[in-house]
Motif scaffolding. Structure first.
Motif, PDB file in Angstrom:
ATOM      1  N   ALA A   1      44.279  47.678  49.872  1.00 54.01           N
ATOM      2  CA  ALA A   1      45.710  47.452  49.938  1.00 54.01           C
ATOM      3  C   ALA A   1      46.141  46.150  51.019  1.00 54.01           C
ATOM      4  N   GLY A   2      45.492  46.311  52.064  1.00 54.87           N
ATOM      5  CA  GLY A   2      45.684  45.044  52.927  1.00 54.87           C
ATOM      6  C   GLY A   2      45.372  43.761  52.418  1.00 54.87           C
ATOM      7  N   ALA A   3      44.040  43.793  51.902  1.00 54.61           N
ATOM      8  CA  ALA A   3      43.813  42.476  51.284  1.00 54.61           C
ATOM      9  C   ALA A   3      44.297  41.995  50.026  1.00 54.61           C
ATOM     10  N   GLY A   4      44.947  43.024  49.261  1.00 52.51           N
ATOM     11  CA  GLY A   4      45.956  42.696  48.185  1.00 52.51           C
ATOM     12  C   GLY A   4      47.158  42.181  48.530  1.00 52.51           C
ATOM     13  N   LEU A   5      47.765  42.799  49.583  1.00 51.82           N
ATOM     14  CA  LEU A   5      48.927  42.418  49.936  1.00 51.82           C
ATOM     15  C   LEU A   5      48.881  40.923  50.831  1.00 51.82           C
ATOM     16  N   ALA A   6      47.829  40.571  51.183  1.00 54.45           N
ATOM     17  CA  ALA A   6      47.687  39.224  51.783  1.00 54.45           C
ATOM     18  C   ALA A   6      47.332  38.232  50.566  1.00 54.45           C
TER      19      ALA A   6
ATOM     20  N   LEU B   1      50.983  37.576  49.103  1.00 51.28           N
ATOM     21  CA  LEU B   1      51.667  36.723  49.871  1.00 51.28           C
ATOM     22  C   LEU B   1      51.296  35.373  50.054  1.00 51.28           C
ATOM     23  N   ALA B   2      50.241  35.203  49.824  1.00 45.48           N
ATOM     24  CA  ALA B   2      49.622  33.959  49.405  1.00 45.48           C
ATOM     25  C   ALA B   2      49.834  33.175  48.283  1.00 45.48           C
ATOM     26  N   GLY B   3      49.864  34.160  47.170  1.00 44.42           N
ATOM     27  CA  GLY B   3      50.288  33.489  46.094  1.00 44.42           C
ATOM     28  C   GLY B   3      51.814  33.140  45.879  1.00 44.42           C
ATOM     29  N   PHE B   4      52.721  34.010  46.611  1.00 45.72           N
ATOM     30  CA  PHE B   4      53.937  33.494  46.736  1.00 45.72           C
ATOM     31  C   PHE B   4      54.202  32.469  47.498  1.00 45.72           C
ATOM     32  N   ALA B   5      53.425  31.918  48.410  1.00 45.07           N
ATOM     33  CA  ALA B   5      53.532  30.844  49.281  1.00 45.07           C
ATOM     34  C   ALA B   5      52.856  29.729  48.615  1.00 45.07           C
ATOM     35  N   LEU B   6      51.843  29.882  47.992  1.00 46.96           N
ATOM     36  CA  LEU B   6      50.881  28.703  47.553  1.00 46.96           C
ATOM     37  C   LEU B   6      50.969  28.251  45.925  1.00 46.96           C
ATOM     38  N   LEU B   7      50.819  29.324  45.234  1.00 44.11           N
ATOM     39  CA  LEU B   7      50.528  29.148  43.649  1.00 44.11           C
ATOM     40  C   LEU B   7      51.912  28.503  43.160  1.00 44.11           C
ATOM     41  N   PRO B   8      51.890  27.193  42.711  1.00 45.55           N
ATOM     42  CA  PRO B   8      52.910  26.461  42.136  1.00 45.55           C
ATOM     43  C   PRO B   8      53.208  26.948  40.581  1.00 45.55           C
ATOM     44  N   ASP B   9      54.428  26.837  40.223  1.00 43.58           N
ATOM     45  CA  ASP B   9      54.459  27.260  38.700  1.00 43.58           C
ATOM     46  C   ASP B   9      54.020  26.390  37.595  1.00 43.58           C
ATOM     47  N   SER B  10      53.524  25.167  37.957  1.00 42.10           N
ATOM     48  CA  SER B  10      52.761  24.309  37.284  1.00 42.10           C
ATOM     49  C   SER B  10      51.444  24.399  37.129  1.00 42.10           C
ATOM     50  N   SER B  11      50.828  25.380  37.796  1.00 45.89           N
ATOM     51  CA  SER B  11      49.404  25.528  38.228  1.00 45.89           C
ATOM     52  C   SER B  11      48.806  26.280  36.747  1.00 45.89           C
ATOM     53  N   THR B  12      48.078  25.590  35.840  1.00 49.07           N
ATOM     54  CA  THR B  12      47.295  26.083  34.807  1.00 49.07           C
ATOM     55  C   THR B  12      46.334  27.155  35.208  1.00 49.07           C
ATOM     56  N   LEU B  13      46.073  27.374  36.386  1.00 51.33           N
ATOM     57  CA  LEU B  13      45.054  28.702  37.059  1.00 51.33           C
ATOM     58  C   LEU B  13      45.834  29.910  36.579  1.00 51.33           C
ATOM     59  N   TYR B  14      47.149  29.849  36.655  1.00 51.29           N
ATOM     60  CA  TYR B  14      47.842  31.092  36.433  1.00 51.29           C
ATOM     61  C   TYR B  14      47.838  31.635  34.934  1.00 51.29           C
ATOM     62  N   TYR B  15      47.798  30.745  34.214  1.00 58.09           N
ATOM     63  CA  TYR B  15      47.502  31.225  32.624  1.00 58.09           C
ATOM     64  C   TYR B  15      46.210  31.433  32.548  1.00 58.09           C
ATOM     65  N   ARG B  16      45.079  31.219  33.266  1.00 58.56           N
ATOM     66  CA  ARG B  16      43.688  31.176  32.984  1.00 58.56           C
ATOM     67  C   ARG B  16      42.975  32.258  34.057  1.00 58.56           C
ATOM     68  N   GLY B  17      43.652  33.173  34.095  1.00 59.98           N
ATOM     69  CA  GLY B  17      43.120  34.281  34.828  1.00 59.98           C
ATOM     70  C   GLY B  17      43.772  34.585  36.224  1.00 59.98           C
ATOM     71  N   GLY B  18      44.704  33.505  36.601  1.00 57.24           N
ATOM     72  CA  GLY B  18      45.418  33.561  37.959  1.00 57.24           C
ATOM     73  C   GLY B  18      46.650  34.798  37.821  1.00 57.24           C
ATOM     74  N   ALA B  19      47.083  34.969  36.740  1.00 60.94           N
ATOM     75  CA  ALA B  19      48.093  35.981  36.420  1.00 60.94           C
ATOM     76  C   ALA B  19      47.524  37.597  36.891  1.00 60.94           C
ATOM     77  N   LEU B  20      46.325  37.605  36.316  1.00 64.71           N
ATOM     78  CA  LEU B  20      45.357  38.906  36.336  1.00 64.71           C
ATOM     79  C   LEU B  20      45.127  39.180  37.708  1.00 64.71           C
ATOM     80  N   LEU B  21      44.572  38.071  38.387  1.00 61.36           N
ATOM     81  CA  LEU B  21      44.308  38.100  39.765  1.00 61.36           C
ATOM     82  C   LEU B  21      45.347  38.677  40.517  1.00 61.36           C
ATOM     83  N   VAL B  22      46.725  38.049  40.344  1.00 64.32           N
ATOM     84  CA  VAL B  22      47.632  38.320  41.048  1.00 64.32           C
ATOM     85  C   VAL B  22      47.952  39.958  40.838  1.00 64.32           C
ATOM     86  N   CYS B  23      47.991  40.413  39.550  1.00 65.06           N
ATOM     87  CA  CYS B  23      48.139  41.945  39.183  1.00 65.06           C
ATOM     88  C   CYS B  23      47.085  42.930  39.659  1.00 65.06           C
ATOM     89  N   LEU B  24      46.165  42.443  39.977  1.00 65.06           N
ATOM     90  CA  LEU B  24      44.971  43.219  40.634  1.00 65.06           C
ATOM     91  C   LEU B  24      45.506  43.395  41.957  1.00 65.06           C
TER      92      LEU B  24
END
Length: 672
Positions: free
Chosen positions: A251-256, A259-282
């Protein structure tokens, strides 16, 4: 099992605060460029809580009461949404540009039907686009996805668990139920994999909006919550409760990570659509699992901090109200005292509306303090149906226009090429005549001429080829869209491929012995920043004009080298809103159409004339100001015809009048 656990309210608070900060800051330029990921966290929470509730109900009662479940969802979610819809309908009627009323009516009705995600995917309402002119209901796409889940998933759980109950009755013991929970987990895992692949493919083959809004791409996030619910249930059933320390660490690692995703992942990133969304949800699932399995842990205690719990309790109202407030109170310019004051007003107003929603609407309804309906399922259902009819009636009435005008504004002048479904920069032959060739270059303003070009081409037995694309300049320059810190993915694609696609069309015309008239109309590049050599060039500057001039001269040379000539269509100045005719007695009557960059129109048209003057007869300029703005006065209506649907794009009816005149003037100028 209660759905209100303090630590989970803390997770809700983090999610909604991330979304609010993202939107307050204008999206990509926000202090949290990845704040949009808060919506993903809500999906995981929904999948987890709903599945947990259904499994717990089945364990306690031996059944799942679908009707009661759906009535509870209606009582929890619909009343507050109905109030927001009524408020938005009133705001549109009072203040919204009349040219948008038809579109806003569609937004209101789609949101009421919990189909907003599909509606926005089909209407071109880009979630990440600039906020000027945005729908006040753009954010309701996520509510639609959740309601679709609430409708379908419980029915599937009921079917699987009902079968388990029958098998348990025959066999005895809980083995059959555990087996059916395993079946649910298998279904969720299969859906997760398929959904993740679907999101990536849709982003690559269709469009970011289609991938972002589509239900099929969001199933993976809900499925993560479902799998977590099954896993937590099995974990709790294990003797001794081993592994809780590992869950807390996860849980601690997940929260970190979150929060890193909130601060760093831009909305234009193709990573979000190619597995990034799933990693965030995990990561979100790790946080939820940790605080659920170890409610006494330090992390759970931190997330149970009373201010966070209070925000989490109000999270639904905050989410519902924050976006209409952002749209109604635009904040632009430098971060000075005025900017901060308006942001504070946005926050205060959102908070006040959320508190009022909770105390006056949400809580009373949940506690059965509704007059007449109380806790009666049938009366709650009847009241919801009546309220829906009321909201629909208000939405239609508030956005009603005289039928001819409403019909004109509802028609779409944009007509994409069939292959654009898989390649946004595809071209096509719209009319295949033999007398001459007309090729259309430009952006969506060029495409808005299509309803007039097609009938003209058929009438004159002409060949008409469309090679114009939404949000794409025919110059191939790299454009920085308004509100974005830099070029987005569509701008990059246009920069890298548009000229090659245009040259391919011209080469095909030359190979067939045709000498095309290339009609060029665009709006996209004249009022937005450009990036050349890594340096940004702002609109309205001498450097911006020089860059456009050089790019257009290159375009003229490339067309001429392939046997064609160019006709540039001028941009007319912004005109009055249709509201001056329809709603002169309220602010909607003075709300200008959303035509950005009007101050740059004269400079842009001057660039076009300079390019034509130095082209040695290979290019001309077709001036439409006298048509759109006779006597120097731009008009919203001409002889009952709406001129521009949004201050920029021609309506279908006006394009049918304008296009033949443009072509006639181009021919006359080139002949002279």
């Amino acid at each position: 099992m209660s759905t209100r656990r303090p630590a989970l309210d803390g997770v809700r608070a983090l999610a909604v605060l991330a979304v609010v900060v993202y939107h307050l800051g204008g999206g990509a330029g926000s202090a949290l460029p990845g704040g949009f990921l808060g919506v993903d966290a809500f999906f995981v929470l929904s999948g987890y809580l709903i599945t947990s509730l259904l499994l717990a109900e089945h364990q306690c009662t031996g059944r799942v009461d679908l009707a009661a479940f759906w009535v509870r969802r209606v009582r929890r979610l619909f009343p507050a949404l109905a109030v927001v819809l009524l408020a938005c309908a009133g705001w549109v009627w009072w203040h919204g540009p009349v040219e948008q009323w038809s579109a806003r009516r569609g937004d209101l009705l789609a949101t009421l039907a919990y189909a907003a995600n599909w509606h926005f995917a089909g209407s071109g309402e880009d979630y990440f686009a600039a906020y000027t002119g945005a729908s006040p209901l753009r954010h309701t796409w996520s509510l639609a996805v959740e309601e679709q889940f609430y409708l379908l998933w419980p029915a599937l759980v009921w079917a699987v668990l009902s079968l388990a109950l029958r098998r348990r009755a025959r066999r005895g013991g809980p083995a059959a139920v555990r087996q059916r929970e395993l079946v649910l987990g298998t279904v969720a895992l299969t859906a997760l994999v398929a959904s993740s692949l679907a999101m990536g493919l849709e982003h690559a083959l269709l469009s970011p909006s289609r991938a972002y809004y589509g239900t099929e791409g969001r199933v993976q996030e809900l499925a993560v919550g479902v799998l977590l619910a099954v896993a937590v249930r099995r974990w709790r059933a294990c003797p001794g409760g081993h592994g809780r320390a590992a869950a807390v660490a996860g849980a601690g690692a997940g929260l970190a990570a979150l929060l890193a995703g909130f601060a760093l992942l831009p909305d234009s990133s193709t990573l979000y659509y190619r597995g990034g969304a799933l990693l965030v949800c995990l990561a979100v699932a790790a946080v939820i699992g940790g605080v659920e399995l170890a409610p006494g842990s330090r992390l759970a205690t931190t997330l149970s901090w009373r201010p966070l719990v209070a925000v989490g309790t109000l999270s639904y109202g905050i989410y519902l109200w924050h976006w209409p407030v952002v749209v109604a109170l635009p904040v632009e310019g430098p971060h000075d005292a005025t900017w901060w004051a308006r942001q504070a007003l946005r926050v205060a107003l959102t908070g006040a509306l959320a508190v009022a929603s909770w105390r006056l609407v949400e809580r009373p309804v949940q506690q059965g303090r509704m007059p007449w309906a109380r806790r009666s399922a049938s009366r709650v259902t009847a009241l919801a149906a009546l309220t829906s009819a009321l909201v629909a009636g208000v939405a239609v009435t508030a956005t009603a226009l005289p039928p001819p005008l409403d019909h004109q504004l509802a028609q779409r002048s944009d007509s994409p090429c069939p292959a654009e479904a898989s390649d946004p920069l595809a071209s096509c032959v719209k009319v295949d005549g033999g007398s001459r060739s007309v090729v259309l270059f430009g952006d969506s303003t060029a495409r808005a001429l299509d309803p007039g070009l097609q009938p003209w081409a058929r009438q004159h037995d002409a060949r008409y080829v469309q090679a114009a694309w939404v949000r794409c300049t025919p110059t191939g320059l790299l454009v920085v869209p308004d509100g974005s810190p830099g070029p987005d993915a569509p701008a990059q694609a246009c920069h890298e491929r548009a000229r090659q696609q245009q040259l391919a069309v011209l080469d095909a015309e030359r190979a067939a012995g045709r000498h095309p008239l290339v009609l060029v109309a665009e709006y996209w590049s004249h009022h937005q920043g450009l990036v050349v050599g890594g340096q940004r060039i702002d609109p309205g500057t001498a450097s911006h004009d020089a860059t456009l001039r050089a790019a257009y001269r290159r375009l003229v040379r490339e067309v001429a080298a392939r046997g064609g000539r160019v006709a540039f269509v001028t941009l007319p100045p912004p005109g009055p809103s249709l509201g001056t005719v329809i709603a002169p007695d309220r602010p909607a009557g003075s709300a200008e159409p959303l035509a950005l960059g009007g101050e740059f129109v004269d400079g842009y048209n001057r660039v076009l004339r300079q390019v034509a003057a130095s082209s040695h007869g290979r290019a001309v300029v077709v001036d439409v100001d006298d048509l759109v703005c006779p006597g120097g006065q731009c008009q919203a209506l001409q002889d009952g015809t709406v001129v521009r649907s949004d201050g920029v794009h021609w309506t279908v009816a006006y394009a049918q009048r304008l296009a033949p005149v443009v072509l006639a003037r181009a021919d006359a100028a080139l002949a002279g």
